[in-house]
Design a protein around this motif. Structure first.
Motif, PDB file in Angstrom:
ATOM      1  N   GLY A  89      34.006  46.070  43.417  1.00 50.68           N
ATOM      2  CA  GLY A  89      33.123  45.289  44.282  1.00 50.68           C
ATOM      3  C   GLY A  89      32.536  44.069  43.601  1.00 50.68           C
ATOM      4  N   GLY A  90      33.267  43.516  42.637  1.00 50.48           N
ATOM      5  CA  GLY A  90      32.775  42.336  41.924  1.00 50.48           C
ATOM      6  C   GLY A  90      31.803  42.658  40.806  1.00 50.48           C
ATOM      7  N   ALA A  91      31.786  43.904  40.352  1.00 46.42           N
ATOM      8  CA  ALA A  91      30.874  44.303  39.286  1.00 46.42           C
ATOM      9  C   ALA A  91      31.300  43.777  37.918  1.00 46.42           C
ATOM     10  N   TYR A  92      32.572  43.416  37.781  1.00 48.45           N
ATOM     11  CA  TYR A  92      33.043  42.885  36.490  1.00 48.45           C
ATOM     12  C   TYR A  92      34.167  41.889  36.717  1.00 48.45           C
ATOM     13  N   PHE A  93      34.501  41.155  35.678  1.00 43.72           N
ATOM     14  CA  PHE A  93      35.605  40.198  35.691  1.00 43.72           C
ATOM     15  C   PHE A  93      36.385  40.391  34.406  1.00 43.72           C
ATOM     16  N   TRP A  94      37.692  40.558  34.537  1.00 47.59           N
ATOM     17  CA  TRP A  94      38.510  40.750  33.351  1.00 47.59           C
ATOM     18  C   TRP A  94      39.903  40.212  33.600  1.00 47.59           C
ATOM     19  N   VAL A  95      40.380  39.409  32.677  1.00 47.93           N
ATOM     20  CA  VAL A  95      41.750  38.915  32.663  1.00 47.93           C
ATOM     21  C   VAL A  95      42.161  38.931  31.198  1.00 47.93           C
ATOM     22  N   PRO A  96      43.299  39.542  30.873  1.00 48.02           N
ATOM     23  CA  PRO A  96      43.648  39.715  29.456  1.00 48.02           C
ATOM     24  C   PRO A  96      43.815  38.423  28.677  1.00 48.02           C
ATOM     25  N   ASP A  97      44.234  37.339  29.311  1.00 43.63           N
ATOM     26  CA  ASP A  97      44.447  36.098  28.572  1.00 43.63           C
ATOM     27  C   ASP A  97      43.511  34.990  29.050  1.00 43.63           C
TER      28      ASP A  97
END
Length: 131
Positions: A89-97
């Motif tokens: 629900g938009g609690a975090y943001f993660w992209v490996p690069d």
């Protein structure tokens, strides 16, 4: 009137500033120390670009990649995920690069890449592509 993303004129060859141009969907920037290819999303003007995949080619022949976001774009994405199953629900943001920058635009991102190379932190942030 030209395409909203495409520049109407490119700098002359003797111009020491980075210069660029389109190669199909990629906008390429050439500097004295690297070449970067940007894949912008949507029809956003280049000086307002806030989310793009970037491929960097170094003089040693190595190729590197990252996905660049502005802080504002990360906030926008997280807010758009509120109430959805995306990232809890938009609690975090993660992209490996991911590389997150403060200001939008290809010129700004090009300056950040140049600064990372100069500071010798580029390889800590970008992912090397294996040929």
């Amino acid at each position: 009137m030209g395409h909203p993303l495409r520049p109407t004129a490119l700098p002359q060859a003797h111009d020491p500033r980075p210069h660029g141009g389109w190669d199909k969907s990629w906008y390429q920037v050439h500097t004295e120390t690297f070449e970067a290819s940007f894949l912008p999303t949507g029809d956003t003007p280049l000086d307002a670009m806030c989310n793009a995949d970037v491929l960097v080619h170094l003089p040693d022949g190595s190729q590197w990649s990252a996905t660049v976001f502005t802080v504002t774009e990360v906030e926008r994405l997280m807010a758009s995920w509120t109430g959805s199953d995306e990232a809890l629900g938009g609690a975090y943001f993660w992209v490996p690069d991911a590389l997150i920058v403060r200001d939008p635009g290809i010129d700004n991102i090009t300056r950040v890449i140049a600064g990372l190379i100069e500071a010798k932190t580029f390889a800590d942030i970008f992912q090397r592509l294996h040929e």
